[in-house]
Scaffold this motif. Structure first.
Motif, short mmCIF file in Angstrom:
data_model
loop_
_atom_site.label_atom_id
_atom_site.label_comp_id
_atom_site.label_asym_id
_atom_site.label_seq_id
_atom_site.Cartn_x
_atom_site.Cartn_y
_atom_site.Cartn_z
N GLU A 25 -9.64 5.99 -7.34
CA GLU A 25 -8.25 6.41 -7.09
C GLU A 25 -7.72 5.77 -5.81
O GLU A 25 -6.58 5.30 -5.76
N ALA A 26 -8.56 5.74 -4.77
CA ALA A 26 -8.14 5.12 -3.51
C ALA A 26 -7.89 3.62 -3.70
O ALA A 26 -6.95 3.07 -3.13
N GLY B 177 -6.89 2.26 -6.41
CA GLY B 177 -5.61 2.19 -7.12
C GLY B 177 -4.44 2.32 -6.17
O GLY B 177 -3.43 1.63 -6.32
N ARG B 178 -4.56 3.22 -5.18
CA ARG B 178 -3.49 3.38 -4.19
C ARG B 178 -3.30 2.10 -3.38
O ARG B 178 -2.21 1.80 -2.91
N LEU B 179 -4.41 1.36 -3.21
CA LEU B 179 -4.32 0.09 -2.48
C LEU B 179 -3.75 -1.02 -3.35
O LEU B 179 -3.42 -2.09 -2.85
N GLY B 180 -3.69 -0.77 -4.65
CA GLY B 180 -3.22 -1.80 -5.57
C GLY B 180 -4.32 -2.77 -5.93
O GLY B 180 -4.06 -3.90 -6.32
N VAL C 217 0.85 -1.18 0.00
CA VAL C 217 0.00 0.00 0.00
C VAL C 217 0.89 1.23 0.00
O VAL C 217 1.76 1.39 0.85
N SER C 218 0.66 2.11 -0.98
CA SER C 218 1.43 3.34 -1.01
C SER C 218 0.74 4.37 -0.14
O SER C 218 -0.48 4.39 -0.04
N GLU D 211 -12.96 9.32 -6.92
CA GLU D 211 -12.09 9.33 -5.73
C GLU D 211 -11.94 7.91 -5.15
O GLU D 211 -10.85 7.51 -4.74
N PRO E 22 -0.90 7.85 1.15
CA PRO E 22 -1.66 8.88 0.44
C PRO E 22 -0.74 10.00 -0.03
O PRO E 22 0.27 10.31 0.62
N PRO E 23 -1.06 10.64 -1.16
CA PRO E 23 -0.19 11.67 -1.70
C PRO E 23 -0.08 12.91 -0.82
O PRO E 23 0.90 13.61 -0.86
N THR F 188 -6.06 13.84 1.94
CA THR F 188 -6.79 12.73 1.32
C THR F 188 -7.65 12.06 2.38
O THR F 188 -7.14 11.66 3.42
#
Length: 156
Positions: A77-78, A80-83, A10-11, A74, A13-14, A18
């Motif tokens: 996108e979240a 995607g951040r989780l993969g 998990v990356s 949104e 948050p930018p 967020t």
């Protein structure tokens, strides 16, 4: 069963502004429930055959879908951040990182979206049937010679 390597890391948050994934998922769930209610109202009106109310309800569903689009972007996108490529894999990823509440929300949102999609397909079929029925009625009226200017459409 070895599941190591099944999930991407998990990356973070930018930025600090967020919203948390659970908040986004809860918002999405609320939006889908609201959309479902509007769709149910539209479907009921199609059964009643009230053209003005059908038109207003259809416009309401369309406006609600347009208003919900940024929130769903949104959420995507979240995810995607989780993969995760979908809500099922997002729920698995959230369980993996021990965010069980958010995982439950992801599962609930997936279920709500599935139910909404089914209702949407059914409402679309009903609208198509209504359209075919109106077209058949118009053709029958035309065949009977009821064609005063503008009156045929108004009667239908």
């Amino acid at each position: 069963m070895n599941i190591s390597g099944q999930f991407r890391p998990v990356s973070p948050p930018p930025s600090g502004d967020t919203p948390p994934v659970s908040s986004l998922l809860a918002q999405g769930l609320d939006l889908v429930e609201e959309l479902t209610l509007k769709l149910q109202k539209l479907d009921s009106l199609m059964l009643a055959g009230k053209p003005n109310e059908i038109s207003e309800a259809a416009a309401s569903v369309e406006a609600a879908l347009n208003d919900a689009a940024p929130a769903f972007a949104e959420i995507a996108e979240a995810m995607g951040r989780l993969g995760a490529s979908d809500l099922a894999s997002a729920a698995a990823q959230l369980r993996h990182i021990e965010q069980t509440d958010a995982a439950g929300l992801a599962d609930a949102l997936r279920g709500a979206l599935t139910r909404f999609a089914k209702r949407s397909v059914n409402a679309s079929r009903r609208a198509q049937q209504l359209n075919r029925g109106l077209n058949a009625a118009l053709r029958s009226l035309q065949a009977l010679g009821v064609q005063e200017a503008g009156r045929l459409i108004a009667e239908a």
